[in-house]
Design an enzyme around this catalytic site. Structure first.
Site, PDB file in Angstrom:
ATOM      1  N   GLY A   1       0.835  -1.203   0.000  1.00  0.00           N
ATOM      2  CA  GLY A   1       0.000   0.000   0.000  1.00  0.00           C
ATOM      3  C   GLY A   1       0.869   1.252   0.000  1.00  0.00           C
ATOM      4  O   GLY A   1       0.685   2.167  -0.818  1.00  0.00           O
ATOM      5  N   HIS A   2       1.859   1.270   0.898  1.00  0.00           N
ATOM      6  CA  HIS A   2       2.802   2.407   0.930  1.00  0.00           C
ATOM      7  C   HIS A   2       3.546   2.524  -0.403  1.00  0.00           C
ATOM      8  O   HIS A   2       3.770   3.627  -0.900  1.00  0.00           O
ATOM      9  CB  HIS A   2       3.827   2.219   2.054  1.00  0.00           C
ATOM     10  CG  HIS A   2       3.231   2.156   3.422  1.00  0.00           C
ATOM     11  ND1 HIS A   2       3.252   1.009   4.184  1.00  0.00           N
ATOM     12  CD2 HIS A   2       2.610   3.093   4.179  1.00  0.00           C
ATOM     13  CE1 HIS A   2       2.667   1.245   5.364  1.00  0.00           C
ATOM     14  NE2 HIS A   2       2.274   2.501   5.381  1.00  0.00           N
TER      15      HIS A   2
END
Lengths: 282, 282
Positions: free
Chosen positions: B37-38
Site C-alpha cells: 500500500g505504501h
C-alpha cells in the site's frame, strides 16, 4: 502606493515572484485602522526584509458574540493614506475568502490561551491562532511582526509557530504610546473625552509597579493591591484583571524572582476595554 | 539507498536545496512497517514529482491510552530494504524532535473527526491533524499522498489543508489488497493464522453491498443488516461499526442517492482492529 491583494491566488503568485528573486518577506498582520504602533512594526519589517506585506483583516473568529466585531473601526482608504509608500503589498481579503462555507478547523494553544484575556474573551485566542496560521501559510513570510501590547497573543503565537513548525521568525516589538503614556490601539477611538483623559492611568500604574519592584517590593499581592488602588483613583475605570505571571510557566507568581515576569492588565472605560502590560525584573 | 534525515534542520536544508533547483517534492507520510500500500503511494509520488520523501514516524498523539502505540511494529532496517532505491529521502525523527517538552497545541477538524473511527478512537484524528500539519510545514511538499483505506483520515486532512491554507495538493490513492482481498495494513502482522483466514470477509461484505446497490437496493439499514450478517459468519469477527455516510455532509444517510457515498467499517479480530471501506454509487 502599495499594491492591493484581495485573493489567496493573487498572494501566492506575488510571493512566488518575490521568492524567485531571493528576496526576503516581512509580514505585519493587522486588523486595520492603523496607528503608530502598526507603523513601528512596518518600520522594523522594512529594516529586516526586502519586501514588507501588511494584512488588513478584521478577523471575525477572534471576537466573542457580545464583542465589538460589527463596530470595530474599518477604513481602508484611511489606512492606505497612513501607509503611503511604507509597504509593498496590502493583503485585504474578504471574510468569505478567509472563511469559506464549510470551514471547520480549530487550533488551540492551551497554556497561553488560559488566564488574562482568555478569561474575559473565551475563544478569542483560538480565533487568533487560526487566522495567524492561515496568514502565515498564505504569505509564507521570513519574519512576522507583533506588538507587545498584546503580549499574551505574542507568547501564544510564538508557541504556535514552534509547535506547528511554521518556518517563520516571530518578532515582538515594543509598545508605542501616546505622549501621555496611553498605549496606542485602534480601539482608543471609542473613548469619550473624559475616558480618554483618565486612560493614561494604566501606564502610570504600570510604572508605579516597576518603581515598587526597583525599591524592593517583590510580593505580587501587595503590588497588585497598589496598582488596583492607583487605577481606581479614576472614576470611569472598571478593572477586568490585573495579574503578574511568569512568562515561561504562565503561572501567577507570589514573589517576583529572577526571570521574565509580566504585569498585565485589562481595564474598561465605558464600553471600551483597554489592555496594557510591562515586563518587570527584580 | 535513500538519504536518512533525522532533524528538522537537516530537512529544511535539504528542501531549500531541492527547491532552489526548481524540483517538485512529493511526501508520503507513514508510520513505517511498509507494505505494498505504501509502495503504491511512493510509485504515484515518483510519477508526479522530481523528488519523493517518505516520513517514518509512529506518532504517539494519534494513539489512545489503551491502544497499540508500544506494540506497533517498528523496523527501520526492514523498511529501508523494502524501500531500496524507490525514494530519495527518509525523514525519521524521534518523538522528542516532533514533540519537544512544552509542546502545547491542538488542532481539531470538527466534522470529519466525528463518527466512525472518531467514536472508538477519541482524540485519534486530533493527533493525525497535528502530525500531518507539522510534517507539511517541515517538508513543504508540492503533493502529499494518503491511502484511501483510511478514507476518513484522507477527508479530514483534505479539509485541514483547505482550512489552514497549506499550499499542498493532497492525493488519495486506491486501497491495495492482498490476493484474497484483505486491505494491506501494517497491523495485519498482528493477526493469528485463524484470524488472517477470516479477515477477507470484510472485502467480501463490501463487495456484497456494492452488488446489492447495483441490483437496486438503496435502503442503507437493509444494506448494513446484510453486511453485518455476512461479517458475522466469521466467528472471530467482532464488529466495531458499519456505516454508510455522505462524503460531503458526513451524515449517515437513509437511502443511497446520487453523490459520493462511503460504506466504511471497522471489525476486530482478537486484539487487532481492521478497517476497510468502499465508495458506492447508485
Amino acid at each position: 502606493m502599495p499594491q492591493l491583494l484581495y485573493t489567496i491566488d493573487e498572494v501566492r503568485k506575488t510571493i512566488k515572484n518575490i521568492k524567485s528573486s531571493n528576496k526576503t518577506i516581512g509580514l505585519v498582520p493587522t486588523m486595520g485602522y492603523l496607528h503608530d504602533g502598526h507603523i513601528s512594526l512596518i518600520n522594523q519589517s522594512n529594516k529586516d526584509n526586502d519586501i514588507t506585506i501588511i494584512s488588513v483583516f478584521v478577523n471575525p473568529t477572534q471576537f466573542g458574540v457580545n464583542e465589538d466585531f460589527d463596530s470595530y473601526p474599518r477604513d481602508l482608504k484611511r489606512d492606505l493614506s497612513v501607509l503611503n509608500d511604507s509597504v509593498d503589498y496590502v493583503f485585504t481579503p474578504s471574510k468569505d475568502i478567509m472563511y469559506p462555507s464549510g470551514f471547520d478547523t480549530q487550533i488551540i494553544v492551551n497554556k497561553y490561551s488560559s488566564g488574562l484575556c482568555g478569561v474575559s474573551r473565551p475563544g478569542h485566542f483560538n480565533g487568533v491562532a487560526i487566522v495567524v496560521t492561515k496568514l502565515l501559510n498564505i504569505i509564507t513570510p521570513d519574519k512576522v511582526y507583533f506588538g507587545e501590547k498584546d503580549m499574551q497573543q505574542y507568547l501564544l503565537i510564538s508557541q504556535l509557530i514552534k509547535d506547528l513548525n511554521i518556518n517563520v521568525n516571530a518578532i515582538g516589538c515594543t509598545i508605542i504610546r501616546e505622549s501621555d503614556g496611553l498605549a496606542m490601539s485602534s480601539r482608543n477611538v471609542y473613548l469619550s473625552n473624559d475616558e480618554r483623559k483618565q486612560a493614561p492611568i494604566l501606564y502610570k500604574a504600570l510604572n508605579l509597579a516597576k518603581e515598587l519592584v526597583a525599591k524592593g517590593l517583590y510580593n505580587t499581592e501587595q503590588i497588585i493591591k497598589l496598582v488596583t488602588a492607583t487605577i481606581n483613583t479614576m472614576p470611569l475605570a472598571e478593572i477586568d484583571y490585573i495579574e503578574i505571571r511568569d512568562m515561561d510557566s504562565w503561572e501567577a507568581i507570589e514573589n517576583i524572582e529572577n526571570g521574565k515576569v509580566l504585569l498585565a492588565l485589562a481595564v474598561k472605560f465605558g464600553k471600551t476595554r483597554l489592555i496594557d502590560n510591562m515586563i518587570i525584573n527584580k
